[in-house]
Scaffold this motif. Structure first.
Motif, PDB file in Angstrom:
ATOM      1  N   ASP A   1     -71.859  13.030  36.091  1.00 31.23           N
ATOM      2  CA  ASP A   1     -72.633  13.158  34.860  1.00 31.23           C
ATOM      3  C   ASP A   1     -73.250  14.548  34.727  1.00 31.23           C
ATOM      4  OD1 ASP A   1     -73.799  12.078  32.469  1.00 31.23           O
ATOM      5  OD2 ASP A   1     -75.705  11.954  33.543  1.00 31.23           O
TER       6      ASP A   1
ATOM      7  N   ASN B   1     -71.343   8.561  40.066  1.00 31.36           N
ATOM      8  CA  ASN B   1     -71.472   8.623  38.605  1.00 31.36           C
ATOM      9  C   ASN B   1     -72.458   9.701  38.181  1.00 31.36           C
ATOM     10  OD1 ASN B   1     -73.350   7.282  36.170  1.00 31.36           O
ATOM     11  ND2 ASN B   1     -71.141   7.298  35.786  1.00 31.36           N
TER      12      ASN B   1
ATOM     13  N   GLU C   1     -66.389   9.775  35.871  1.00 33.98           N
ATOM     14  CA  GLU C   1     -67.679   9.269  35.421  1.00 33.98           C
ATOM     15  C   GLU C   1     -67.538   7.885  34.793  1.00 33.98           C
ATOM     16  OE1 GLU C   1     -71.406  10.475  32.469  1.00 33.98           O
ATOM     17  OE2 GLU C   1     -69.521  11.590  32.411  1.00 33.98           O
TER      18      GLU C   1
ATOM     19  N   SER D   1     -66.554   5.267  37.585  1.00 39.30           N
ATOM     20  CA  SER D   1     -67.668   5.005  38.496  1.00 39.30           C
ATOM     21  C   SER D   1     -68.777   4.241  37.786  1.00 39.30           C
ATOM     22  CB  SER D   1     -68.211   6.305  39.081  1.00 39.30           C
ATOM     23  OG  SER D   1     -68.680   7.171  38.048  1.00 39.30           O
ATOM     24  N   GLN D   2     -68.980   4.508  36.478  1.00 34.24           N
ATOM     25  CA  GLN D   2     -69.989   3.771  35.722  1.00 34.24           C
ATOM     26  C   GLN D   2     -69.610   2.292  35.631  1.00 34.24           C
ATOM     27  OE1 GLN D   2     -72.977   5.092  34.058  1.00 34.24           O
ATOM     28  NE2 GLN D   2     -73.310   2.895  34.277  1.00 34.24           N
TER      29      GLN D   2
END
Length: 607
Positions: A51, A47, A100, A103-104
């Motif tokens: 990012d 993540n 992102e 994965s978050q």
């Protein structure tokens, strides 16, 4: 990790080393969660990489606009058209944002699941350990303090694992990834942009040492507050009866003020860290803005790369403003973990044995030269020798403070004697497992405890598999069925917490029914009829006479009329047996028992 219910401690913590690092102790304690932790770290890493990539894409887009066909993107992708290059960047950006976001989500689920799992296991393990601590420990510790550890401290630790630990990881990854970009772009800017970080780290360590004792005070203060509130709510009737509402409000206010002041001191120190971090960030950002801009104007740095570094500096340093909050969570979590692990380290001084009684259990109780007392205090019982043969009913009488309840605590093994032995069917009670010892006994305390639930549930508490007919028969044997059937829902009538909706006599009869339902080999009664009227007492005595025909009984009583038909009566005075015999024998002996009998029956003491 499966909860080790019934195990007091799964591992012994090394006090000298791990006591100073409670979070490390948790890591070693809950090794079954390491796989989830590693997965959470992997998702957080992915993540954070995703990012950081958008800042790189911004720089690449600026490079496309400024340099055109000679842009970095054009060279890598082999695409000449600037429109096509920007289109590819847009596609890459979409993929990065999807990665992102996913994965978050996965990281949040893993971290929160980890936090909830550790919270659950630690609370249940701590509660189970507390259950096995000896009764004397509970009696000397405020219940509210234990409740604060099992509830509030565990919640504080859960919050750190849910929020604080991921934040620490994200900040660390952020520094490493952004540092890599700066190192590839400009060594000089790397040094200048990272210059505030050592200052922030050193400041964090200084603040951590300052905050540690402050948050230890906070945890102590919240335990005091919880204990005061718990005690006052339990004694609300006494507070009202003595019109002490204002006085107790002021006392709660004082304890709450102490908690408030402890928190304020910690918050003041924690909050002072943020402005210092902002000043350090300002210095790093200004260096990148000016020096990087000058290098770009001199042609030493590409415009796109300069854009990346400006954005990266913000990305690098701004999250450090949350260090104070993360440090706050860390210190709260560490203080709470210390209290929880400290509770788990308290030794069980009355552990279960491993031996089992031969079946059927006969119910013979014997005390041999028993000395006993509380804590470090003087002896309460002095060299007692007492035998209750199987199937007999024996009574323990004496003035208040003579040691009657202390004797029962030894029989039930709430405490162990300082010397001598307590034997059950010839076996030392210290060698018996709980199922053999307490599982063979029925106990009715003077201070009867009822659980929130139905009357049937409370009667069946000691025998959960009992049928409805068995519950009803036990209630009838305890002379409780008449008042139960008069209630709106009978056996299904809901009993409030601690049985406050019932009278004292009703609670005693239900407790007696609960004990009789177990069909015990030994029935232990501590003032079991003290709160009932004479008519109900007579009914209970008739039922007990039938019930004790199948078991032994040890009866503590102030009201001597309830024990006059016992096979033997033991008279205690100052922790010593001064007389024993049947009622008629003791009255004829004209000793301590006879004096008590004359006082209770209204006869003159002297004749």
């Amino acid at each position: 990790m499966p909860v080790r219910i019934g195990r007091h401690l799964r591992c012994t913590l090394v006090r000298t080393r791990e006591a100073d690092h409670p979070l490390r102790a948790l890591w070693r304690r809950y090794d079954a969660y390491r796989g989830r932790f590693v997965a959470a770290v992997a998702m957080s890493t992915l993540n954070k990489v995703a990012d950081v990539v958008p800042e790189l894409l911004i720089g690449a887009a600026v490079d496309v606009v400024v340099r055109g066909d000679n842009s970095f993107v054009g060279e890598v992708l082999g695409v000449d058209s600037r429109f096509a290059q920007l289109g590819w960047l847009a596609v890459i950006n979409v993929v990065v944002w999807v990665v992102e976001s996913l994965s978050q989500y996965v990281a949040d689920v893993l971290w929160r699941g980890l936090a909830q799992g550790v919270e659950h296991d630690l609370r249940v393990e701590a509660y189970d350990h507390v259950q096995h601590l000896d009764l004397g420990w509970h009696e000397t510790r405020p219940a509210g303090s234990t409740l604060a550890t099992l509830n509030d401290d565990v919640n504080q630790l859960e919050r750190f694992l849910d929020v604080g630990a991921p934040a620490i990881l994200q900040t660390t990854l952020n520094v490493l990834l952004v540092g890599g970009v700066f190192a590839a772009a400009s060594g000089q800017l790397l040094v200048l942009a990272f210059l505030p970080i050592p200052l922030i780290v050193v400041g964090s360590l200084v603040f951590q040492r300052r905050l540690e004792p402050l948050y230890a005070r906070v945890r102590t203060a919240v335990a005091d507050l919880s204990g005061t509130l718990s005690a006052n709510l339990s004694g609300i009737a006494t507070i009202k009866a003595f019109t002490a509402e204002d006085r107790e409000r002021d006392r709660v206010s004082a304890v709450s003020q102490a908690y408030r002041e402890a928190n304020t001191a910690a918050i003041r120190s924690s909050a002072a860290f943020v402005p210092l971090v902002r000043m350090a960030i300002l210095g790093g950002f200004t260096c990148t803005l000016l020096l990087g801009g000058w290098a770009t104007l001199r042609g030493e740095l590409e415009v796109g790369l300069y854009s990346v570094l400006v954005f990266m500096t913000q990305r690098l340093l701004w999250p450090l403003t949350d260090v104070a909050e993360v440090l706050d969570l860390y210190q709260r979590g560490r203080a709470s973990a210390s209290r929880i692990l400290g509770l788990l380290e308290i030794p069980v001084t009355v552990p279960a044995g491993t031996a089992t009684l031969a079946r059927p259990v006969r119910g013979r109780i014997e005390l041999r030269d028993v000395r006993a007392g509380y804590g470090d205090g003087p002896d309460v019982l002095h060299g007692l020798d007492l035998v209750v043969p199987a199937g007999e009913t024996h009574a323990i009488v004496g003035a208040t403070g003579s040691g009657k309840s202390s004797l029962l605590r030894l029989v039930l093994r709430f405490d162990d004697p300082r010397s001598g032995q307590v034997l059950f069917d010839g076996e030392d009670v210290r060698s018996l497992d709980w199922d053999s010892l307490r599982g063979s006994m029925g106990y009715v305390a003077q201070d009867v405890f009822m659980f929130a639930g139905s009357i049937a549930d409370n009667i069946a508490y000691g025998r959960p598999g009992a049928t409805r007919e068995q519950v009803r028969a036990a209630a009838e044997a305890a002379a409780a069925l008449d008042f139960i059937e008069a209630l709106p829902d009978g056996l299904d009538t809901w009993v409030g917490e601690r049985g406050v909706t019932l009278s004292g006599g009703q609670r005693q009869r239900l407790a007696l029914a609960r004990a009789l339902l177990r069909d015990p080999a030994v029935l232990v009664l501590d003032e079991a009829t003290s709160a009932v009227d004479n008519e109900t007492e007579a009914a209970i005595q008739r039922s007990l006479k039938q019930a004790t025909a199948r078991c032994s009984a040890i009866v503590v009583a102030h009201r001597l009329s309830t024990v006059r038909h016992a096979h033997r009566i033991w008279v205690l005075d100052a922790g010593r047996i001064v007389e024993s015999g049947t009622h008629d024998e003791l009255v004829a002996r004209d000793g301590a028992y006879a004096a008590l009998w004359r006082v209770q029956t209204g006869e003159p003491v002297g004749r």
